[in-house]
Design an enzyme around this catalytic site. Sequence first.
Site, PDB file in Angstrom:
ATOM      1  CG  ASN A 156     -10.533   2.206   1.478  1.00 45.35           C
ATOM      2  OD1 ASN A 156     -11.822   2.046   1.029  1.00 45.35           O
ATOM      3  ND2 ASN A 156     -10.255   0.982   2.316  1.00 45.35           N
ATOM      4  CG  HIS A 170      -2.611   0.291   1.183  1.00 47.06           C
ATOM      5  ND1 HIS A 170      -2.696   0.355  -0.097  1.00 47.06           N
ATOM      6  CD2 HIS A 170      -3.321   0.544   1.748  1.00 47.06           C
ATOM      7  CE1 HIS A 170      -4.158   0.912  -0.191  1.00 47.06           C
ATOM      8  NE2 HIS A 170      -4.387   0.734   1.019  1.00 47.06           N
ATOM      9  CG  ASN A 198      -9.268   5.458   6.430  1.00 44.09           C
ATOM     10  OD1 ASN A 198      -8.397   6.167   6.808  1.00 44.09           O
ATOM     11  ND2 ASN A 198     -10.133   4.367   6.920  1.00 44.09           N
TER      12      ASN A 198
END
Length: 189
Positions: free
Chosen positions: A108, A16, A62
Site C-alpha cells: 500500500n 511494516h 497508504n
Amino acid sequence: MVGLGNPGESYKLTRHNIGWMVLEQAADRWNVALAKQEHGFLGKGEVKGHPVLLLLPMAWMNQTGVVIRSVIQDLSQESPNLIVVHDDLDLSLGAIKIKTRGGAGGHNGLRSVLSCVGTEEFSRVKVGIGRPQNNDSLANFVLSPFLSEEWEKITSILPKAIDSLECLICEGPDIAMNRFHVRSSEEGL
C-alpha cells in the site's frame, strides 16, 4: 531517500516500519540530523560526497505518496533520484533486493508513492520480512512487532541495508543490485 512506515510509538518496531528503521540508523551512521517538519522528519547531509535528503513521512503508509510528492515539490526544481526503503512480504526475513522500477506488488505504501509521484522510475531497497507462518492476516502480520528470536537477524541486516544504500548512491543501481541482492532458494530466484 524515504523510509516507509507508520508514525507513532505503537508502530515503531513493527515489520511494516523496517524502512523507517533503516533510515534512522542510516541517519546516525551518516551524521544526518533528522528534524520534525511539516511533512515528517527530514535531514540533509552527505554520503561520501553525494548530497542526500532523508525523509521519514509522518503519514499513514497508504498516504505516504502525498507527503513525498509535497516534499519533492517544495525542495526540488528537477526530478530527484528517489530511493524508497520498505518492507517486502515476498522476501525471506532479512533478505535485501534492489529494484529500479516496477509496480506496487500489493504494498500500500508503494501504491501511494506510485500514484502520487506519477512514475515507477525510482529505486527501491526492499527488506524481507517474510510471510506469516500461521493463519494470521497479512495486515495483522505487517503491523505486528518482530518476534524476539527475529531481532538478531534484523539487527544484523540493518547495517547491510545501509551499505546497499551507500552503494546505490555512490556506485549506481547495477553495482548495488549485483552486490547486495540476496538470492535464496526460499524466494525461487
